[in-house]
Design a protein around this motif. Structure first.
Motif, PDB file in Angstrom:
ATOM      1  N   GLY A  24       0.715  -1.340   0.071  1.00  0.00           N
ATOM      2  CA  GLY A  24       0.079   0.082  -0.029  1.00  0.00           C
ATOM      3  C   GLY A  24       0.804   1.138   0.193  1.00  0.00           C
ATOM      4  N   GLY A  27       2.554   1.285  -4.263  1.00  0.00           N
ATOM      5  CA  GLY A  27       1.804   0.844  -5.383  1.00  0.00           C
ATOM      6  C   GLY A  27       2.081  -0.543  -6.117  1.00  0.00           C
ATOM      7  N   GLU A  31       5.284   3.216  -9.549  1.00  0.00           N
ATOM      8  CA  GLU A  31       5.197   4.570  -9.399  1.00  0.00           C
ATOM      9  C   GLU A  31       6.861   4.960  -8.832  1.00  0.00           C
ATOM     10  OE1 GLU A  31       2.998   2.470  -8.861  1.00  0.00           O
ATOM     11  OE2 GLU A  31       1.113   3.520  -9.473  1.00  0.00           O
ATOM     12  N   LYS A  55     -13.600  -0.002  -4.724  1.00  0.00           N
ATOM     13  CA  LYS A  55     -13.630   1.326  -4.958  1.00  0.00           C
ATOM     14  C   LYS A  55     -12.977   1.972  -3.902  1.00  0.00           C
ATOM     15  CE  LYS A  55     -17.107   2.351  -8.388  1.00  0.00           C
ATOM     16  NZ  LYS A  55     -18.447   2.736  -8.694  1.00  0.00           N
ATOM     17  N   ARG A  61      -8.719  11.029   2.980  1.00  0.00           N
ATOM     18  CA  ARG A  61      -8.298   9.754   3.246  1.00  0.00           C
ATOM     19  C   ARG A  61      -6.824   9.625   3.942  1.00  0.00           C
ATOM     20  NH1 ARG A  61      -8.569   5.870  -2.428  1.00  0.00           N
ATOM     21  NH2 ARG A  61     -10.777   5.442  -2.294  1.00  0.00           N
ATOM     22  N   ILE A  62      -6.184  11.049   3.923  1.00  0.00           N
ATOM     23  CA  ILE A  62      -5.127  11.014   4.236  1.00  0.00           C
ATOM     24  C   ILE A  62      -4.862  12.219   5.557  1.00  0.00           C
ATOM     25  CG2 ILE A  62      -2.410  11.966   3.679  1.00  0.00           C
ATOM     26  CD1 ILE A  62      -3.282   9.141   2.527  1.00  0.00           C
ATOM     27  N   VAL A  73      -7.567   4.826   3.047  1.00  0.00           N
ATOM     28  CA  VAL A  73      -7.898   4.222   1.447  1.00  0.00           C
ATOM     29  C   VAL A  73      -8.898   3.343   1.636  1.00  0.00           C
ATOM     30  CG1 VAL A  73      -6.793   3.256  -0.341  1.00  0.00           C
ATOM     31  CG2 VAL A  73      -5.404   5.222   1.145  1.00  0.00           C
ATOM     32  N   GLN A  76      -8.479   0.326  -2.025  1.00  0.00           N
ATOM     33  CA  GLN A  76      -8.940   0.440  -3.366  1.00  0.00           C
ATOM     34  C   GLN A  76      -8.000  -0.080  -4.457  1.00  0.00           C
ATOM     35  OE1 GLN A  76      -9.522   4.622  -4.595  1.00  0.00           O
ATOM     36  NE2 GLN A  76      -9.031   4.176  -6.708  1.00  0.00           N
ATOM     37  N   PHE A 270       7.008   7.477   1.023  1.00  0.00           N
ATOM     38  CA  PHE A 270       6.315   9.025   0.828  1.00  0.00           C
ATOM     39  C   PHE A 270       7.251  10.251   1.281  1.00  0.00           C
ATOM     40  CE2 PHE A 270       2.289   6.250   2.243  1.00  0.00           C
ATOM     41  CZ  PHE A 270       2.090   5.644   1.020  1.00  0.00           C
TER      42      PHE A 270
ATOM     43  N   GLU B 212      -6.836  17.679  -2.978  1.00  0.00           N
ATOM     44  CA  GLU B 212      -7.241  16.680  -1.948  1.00  0.00           C
ATOM     45  C   GLU B 212      -6.203  16.367  -1.211  1.00  0.00           C
ATOM     46  OE1 GLU B 212      -9.288  15.350   0.142  1.00  0.00           O
ATOM     47  OE2 GLU B 212     -10.871  15.471  -1.387  1.00  0.00           O
ATOM     48  N   ARG B 213      -6.485  15.833   0.004  1.00  0.00           N
ATOM     49  CA  ARG B 213      -5.155  15.626   0.800  1.00  0.00           C
ATOM     50  C   ARG B 213      -4.601  14.484   0.173  1.00  0.00           C
ATOM     51  NH1 ARG B 213      -3.969  18.418   5.630  1.00  0.00           N
ATOM     52  NH2 ARG B 213      -5.905  19.788   6.017  1.00  0.00           N
ATOM     53  N   ALA B 215      -0.393  12.042   0.030  1.00  0.00           N
ATOM     54  CA  ALA B 215       0.681  11.664   0.836  1.00  0.00           C
ATOM     55  C   ALA B 215       1.727  11.813  -0.080  1.00  0.00           C
ATOM     56  CB  ALA B 215       0.546  10.244   1.296  1.00  0.00           C
ATOM     57  N   GLY B 219       1.019   8.692  -7.198  1.00  0.00           N
ATOM     58  CA  GLY B 219      -0.043   7.905  -7.617  1.00  0.00           C
ATOM     59  C   GLY B 219       0.336   6.401  -6.890  1.00  0.00           C
ATOM     60  N   ALA B 220       1.023   6.638  -5.742  1.00  0.00           N
ATOM     61  CA  ALA B 220       1.138   5.299  -4.940  1.00  0.00           C
ATOM     62  C   ALA B 220       0.349   5.072  -3.892  1.00  0.00           C
ATOM     63  CB  ALA B 220       2.896   5.082  -4.565  1.00  0.00           C
ATOM     64  N   CYS B 221       0.029   6.150  -3.254  1.00  0.00           N
ATOM     65  CA  CYS B 221      -0.729   5.778  -1.862  1.00  0.00           C
ATOM     66  C   CYS B 221      -2.327   5.722  -2.070  1.00  0.00           C
ATOM     67  CB  CYS B 221      -0.247   6.721  -1.007  1.00  0.00           C
ATOM     68  SG  CYS B 221      -1.032   8.546  -1.110  1.00  0.00           S
ATOM     69  N   VAL B 222      -2.573   6.257  -3.374  1.00  0.00           N
ATOM     70  CA  VAL B 222      -4.060   6.266  -3.600  1.00  0.00           C
ATOM     71  C   VAL B 222      -4.841   7.060  -2.425  1.00  0.00           C
ATOM     72  CG1 VAL B 222      -5.906   4.742  -4.445  1.00  0.00           C
ATOM     73  CG2 VAL B 222      -3.418   3.934  -4.522  1.00  0.00           C
ATOM     74  N   GLY B 223      -4.188   8.232  -2.091  1.00  0.00           N
ATOM     75  CA  GLY B 223      -4.903   8.678  -0.767  1.00  0.00           C
ATOM     76  C   GLY B 223      -5.716   9.927  -1.592  1.00  0.00           C
ATOM     77  N   VAL B 225      -8.111  10.948  -3.917  1.00  0.00           N
ATOM     78  CA  VAL B 225      -8.909  10.604  -4.895  1.00  0.00           C
ATOM     79  C   VAL B 225     -10.290  11.651  -5.010  1.00  0.00           C
ATOM     80  CG1 VAL B 225      -8.456   7.948  -4.857  1.00  0.00           C
ATOM     81  CG2 VAL B 225     -10.257   9.157  -3.362  1.00  0.00           C
ATOM     82  N   LYS B 227     -14.064  11.203  -7.163  1.00  0.00           N
ATOM     83  CA  LYS B 227     -14.992  10.795  -7.909  1.00  0.00           C
ATOM     84  C   LYS B 227     -15.332  11.320  -9.216  1.00  0.00           C
ATOM     85  CE  LYS B 227     -17.907   8.346  -4.279  1.00  0.00           C
ATOM     86  NZ  LYS B 227     -17.940   9.169  -3.018  1.00  0.00           N
ATOM     87  N   TRP B 236     -18.980   5.374 -11.973  1.00  0.00           N
ATOM     88  CA  TRP B 236     -17.840   6.290 -11.640  1.00  0.00           C
ATOM     89  C   TRP B 236     -16.800   5.603 -10.987  1.00  0.00           C
ATOM     90  CZ3 TRP B 236     -16.336   5.958  -6.476  1.00  0.00           C
ATOM     91  CH2 TRP B 236     -17.136   5.518  -5.572  1.00  0.00           C
ATOM     92  N   HIS B 238     -12.811   6.138  -8.449  1.00  0.00           N
ATOM     93  CA  HIS B 238     -12.029   7.153  -7.776  1.00  0.00           C
ATOM     94  C   HIS B 238     -10.677   7.172  -8.602  1.00  0.00           C
ATOM     95  CE1 HIS B 238     -13.996   6.304  -3.548  1.00  0.00           C
ATOM     96  NE2 HIS B 238     -14.056   7.605  -3.719  1.00  0.00           N
ATOM     97  N   LYS B 240      -7.061   9.372  -8.853  1.00  0.00           N
ATOM     98  CA  LYS B 240      -5.922  10.012  -8.123  1.00  0.00           C
ATOM     99  C   LYS B 240      -5.793  11.695  -8.785  1.00  0.00           C
ATOM    100  CE  LYS B 240      -3.971   5.762  -8.158  1.00  0.00           C
ATOM    101  NZ  LYS B 240      -2.741   5.056  -9.058  1.00  0.00           N
ATOM    102  N   LYS B 243      -2.026  12.237  -9.978  1.00  0.00           N
ATOM    103  CA  LYS B 243      -1.363  11.329 -11.164  1.00  0.00           C
ATOM    104  C   LYS B 243      -2.575  11.652 -12.160  1.00  0.00           C
ATOM    105  CE  LYS B 243       0.811   7.111 -12.530  1.00  0.00           C
ATOM    106  NZ  LYS B 243       1.149   5.935 -12.081  1.00  0.00           N
TER     107      LYS B 243
END
Lengths: 303, 256
Positions: A24, A27, A31, A55, A61-62, A73, A76, A270, B212-213, B215, B219-223, B225, B227, B236, B238, B240, B243
Motif C-alpha cells: 500500500g 503501488g 510509481e 472502490k 483519506r490522508i 484508503v 481501493q 512517501f 485533495e489531501r 501523501a 500515485g502510489a498511496c491512492v490517498g 481521490v 469521484k 464512476w 476514484h 487520483k 496522477k
C-alpha cells in the motif's frame, strides 16, 4: 575482505537482501521505478489485490500526524485480472521477488483471490487480515484467533504459493493471533499493520478523515512494532517480515535484532522515494563495518 | 520525467499576511513543467514527514526557475515561510497532468479562487488570444498586477466588497456576461462546482484543477481521490488527483 551475505530465506523463497516494501505504500512498483532501481530490492510487496475491483473509501483519506500519518484508503484496487495483466509483467522485468497482498471481505473472497493468483507468476502471498479500513473482512479476521486460524486454513487449501499472514497490532496479545495463524498453516508472518487512530479538526468540529478513523503509520509507531516483532519471534517458529516505521537502515537492524528475517519500508517511501534502496545499502555497509557475514548472526539476538 | 532535486531559494517574500511567493532554482525541471502542474516540497523534518503539494505559479525556462505562491496553512508551510534566500529545499516534480491547452487563438475564461489564483498566471502566459481572469477572494486578492502584466484582463470579486465586485466570482461572471470558448478554474471545491454549472449552462466544457489531501504525490498511496465519471462510462471511479489530475473536466466530476 569477504563478501557479506545479505540474502535471506522467507518461507522457502530466497531474497537477495531482506528489504521489501510495505503493502500500500509502493503501488505496484511502477510509481517508484522512476526513482529507485527495483533490482536492488529483495522483494516488492504490492498494494492489496482483491478478486474483483474495490472502490475504497471516500476522501479525505490522508491526515498527517506528528511523526506519522493516518490513512483510510480502504484497499481501493483494480482487481486481480488487472494486476495480472499490467503489474506482474512490469515487475518481472526486474530481478526481485514479488509478494502479492491478498484482501477480501469473506473467507470465500480470500480464497477466490488466492486461487486466481496461484496461477500467476508471483513468489509469495501475503494474506491481509489486518486492514483497519474495511468494514467487513480485513481486521475482523485478524483480531479473533479462531477466525484467523480458519481463514488461514482455508486459503492454504487453495494457495499454491507460500503464505505470509499479515498481523494487526490492534489486539490485546499479538502472540495469540500469531500462534493461531501458525496453527492454520501460515508459512510466515508479517507485522505490524497500522494502528487504529483518529484526528479531529477542531475548527470544523469534525474528524479529519471521511472514514472518521484510519490506520496510523510512520516513524512514530516504530517502538510498538519492534516490541511486537520481538514478542512474536519468541512465540512462534516462523520467518517474520518486520515493518512499522522503518525509515533508515538503523531502524531495519533493530527489527532484525528483534527477530525479523525480512524488513519492509512503508510510509517512509512517501517522505523519501529513495528510502528502500538507502535501507538496503545501509544494511550492507553495517554488516561490512561490523564484520557480520550473514544476517543470521544478529537475527533475534535480543533475549 | 519527474525529478527529485535540492532547489536553491532565490526569493521568498510575503505578498499578504499569509500568502508567500517563493522562487526556486530548479535546473532542467523548469523545461519539463507545464501550467497547472504542481511540485512536492519537503519539510525536511521527521515530525512533518509528508511533502506539501504546491501548484506552479510561473515557469521561467531560461532562468530555470519555478515560482510557487503558497498560503501558510499549517506547520509545513509555516516552515517554508521562514526560509530565506540561499537556503535549499527538496523538491519533487513536475507532478500531475496540467491544463489541456487549446491550439491557436481563442477567447479564454480563467477562474481563480483564493489560493487557486497562482496557477492562472502561467496559464495566462501560455494561452493565445483574449484571456479574461476572474479572481475571487474573501478580501485582499493577490497577483492582480502580475496577471495584467502577462496580458490578461482581470475581473475581481471579493466576499467583503473591499476590492472589485461585492460577491462571489460566479456572480461576477454572470453579472459581466463572461464569454469564452473554454474555461479553466482552480479554487475551493464549492467554487469549482458552481463554476462548472455556470460553464455547462453557457455551453463551455470546463477544466477544473482539484485539491485533495495527499501523501506521496506520485500515485502510489491512492490517498487523494475524487469521484470521476468519464464520458460514455457506466459508473464512476476514484481517480487520483496527483496522477490522473489535478485537472479534470468539470462535467466528469461527481460533486458532493
Amino acid at each position: 575482505m569477504r563478501q557479506v551475505n545479505l540474502s535471506v530465506n522467507i518461507a522457502g523463497v530466497t531474497w537477495k537482501n531482506p528489504v521489501t516494501t510495505a503493502s500500500g505504500t509502493f503501488g505496484s512498483g511502477k510509481e517508484f521505478g522512476e526513482f529507485v532501481d527495483l533490482n536492488k530490492l529483495g522483494a516488492v510487496t504490492v498494494k492489496g489485490v482483491a478478486a474483483e475491483p474495490w472502490k475504497g473509501n471516500n476522501a479525505p483519506r490522508i491526515a498527517e500526524t506528528y511523526g506519522g500519518m493516518l490513512n483510510s484508503v480502504g484497499l481501493q484496487n483494480p482487481g486481480a485480472d488487472y494486476f495480472m495483466e499490467e503489474d506482474i509483467p512490469f515487475l518481472r522485468q526486474f530481478d526481485t521477488k514479488i509478494v502479492v497482498n491478498l484482501c477480501g471481505h469473506t473467507v470465500e473472497e480470500y480464497c477466490a483471490v488466492a486461487e486466481k493468483l496461484s496461477e500467476a507468476d508471483v513468489d509469495l502471498f501475503e494474506l491481509n487480515i489486518s486492514c483497519p479500513n474495511v468494514s467487513a473482512g480485513g481486521i475482523t479476521f485478524g483480531t479473533d484467533p479462531k477466525m484467523a486460524e480458519r481463514v488461514v486454513k482455508e486459503v492454504k487449501k487453495v494457495a499454491k504459493k507460500p503464505l505470509i499472514v499479515k498481523l494487526t497490532p490492534n489486539v490485546t496479545d499479538i502472540t495469540e493471533i500469531a500462534r493461531a495463524a501458525a496453527s492454520g498453516g501460515a508459512d510466515g508472518l508479517s507485522l505490524i499493520n497500522t494502528l487504529l487512530g483518529m484526528r479531529i479538526d477542531i475548527k470544523k468540529r469534525k474528524p479529519v478523515l471521511a472514514n472518521k478513523v484510519g490506520g496510523f503509520s510512520g516513524p512514530a509507531i516504530k517502538p510498538v512494532a519492534v516490541r511486537m516483532v520481538y514478542q512474536v519471534a519468541k512465540a512462534v517458529d516462523l520467518p517474520i517480515i518486520g515493518m512499522g516505521g522503518i525509515s533508515t537502515w538503523e531502524d531495519a537492524i533493530e527489527f532484525i535484532m528483534a527477530g525479523a528475517t525480512g524488513v519492509a519500508v512503508g510510509t517512509a517511501n512517501f517522505a523519501n522515494p529513495f528510502a528502500t534502496v538507502e535501507v538496503a545499502e545501509g544494511i550492507e555497509r553495517f554488516m561490512e563495518e561490523n564484520n557480520i557475514m550473514d544476517l543470521s548472526e544478529i537475527r533475534g539476538i535480543i533475549d | 520525467m519527474k525529478q527529485m532535486i535540492w532547489a536553491e531559494i532565490l526569493e521568498n517574500r510575503p505578498l499578504t499576511g499569509d500568502i508567500f511567493s517563493m522562487v526556486l532554482s530548479v535546473g532542467p525541471m523548469a523545461k519539463e513543467a507545464k501550467a497547472g502542474q504542481f511540485v512536492n516540497v519537503y519539510t525536511g523534518e521527521g515530525a512533518h514527514l509528508l511533502p506539501r503539494p504546491i501548484s506552479i505559479c510561473e515557469i521561467d525556462e531560461e532562468k530555470e526557475t519555478l515560482r510557487l505562491v503558497y498560503q501558510v496553512v499549517g506547520k509545513g508551510t509555516e516552515r517554508f515561510s521562514q526560509m530565506t534566500e540561499g537556503q535549499e529545499v527538496q523538491v519533487l516534480g513536475p507532478l500531475g497532468n496540467g491544463f489541456f491547452l487549446p491550439e491557436g487563438e481563442g477567447r479564454h475564461i480563467l477562474v481563480g479562487g483564493g489560493i487557486g489564483v497562482p496557477p492562472m498566471v502561467e496559464l495566462a502566459k501560455r494561452l493565445q488570444g483574449q484571456v479574461d481572469v476572474y479572481v475571487g477572494a474573501r478580501s485582499n486578492p493577490v497577483l492582480l498586477d502580475r496577471l495584467e502584466e502577462v496580458g490578461a484582463t482581470v475581473h475581481v470579486a471579493t466576499d467583503d466588497g473591499s476590492v472589485g465586485f461585492h460577491g462571489n466570482v460566479v456572480q461576477l461572471m454572470e453579472h459581466d456576461g463572461a464569454k469564452g470558448d473554454d474555461l479553466f478554474a482552480c479554487g475551493p471545491k464549492i467554487m469549482l462546482r458552481f463554476v462548472t454549472e455556470w460553464a455547462l449552462k453557457n455551453n463551455i466544457r470546463p477544466q477544473v484543477s482539484m485539491e485533495e489531501r495527499m501523501a506521496c504525490g506520485i500515485g502510489a498511496c491512492v490517498g487523494c481521490v475524487v469521484k470521476i465519471q468519464k464520458q460514455g462510462e457506466q459508473d464512476w471511479q476514484h481517480l487520483k488527483v496527483c496522477k490522473d489530475g489535478p485537472v479534470f473536466y468539470g462535467d466528469e466530476v461527481i460533486w458532493e
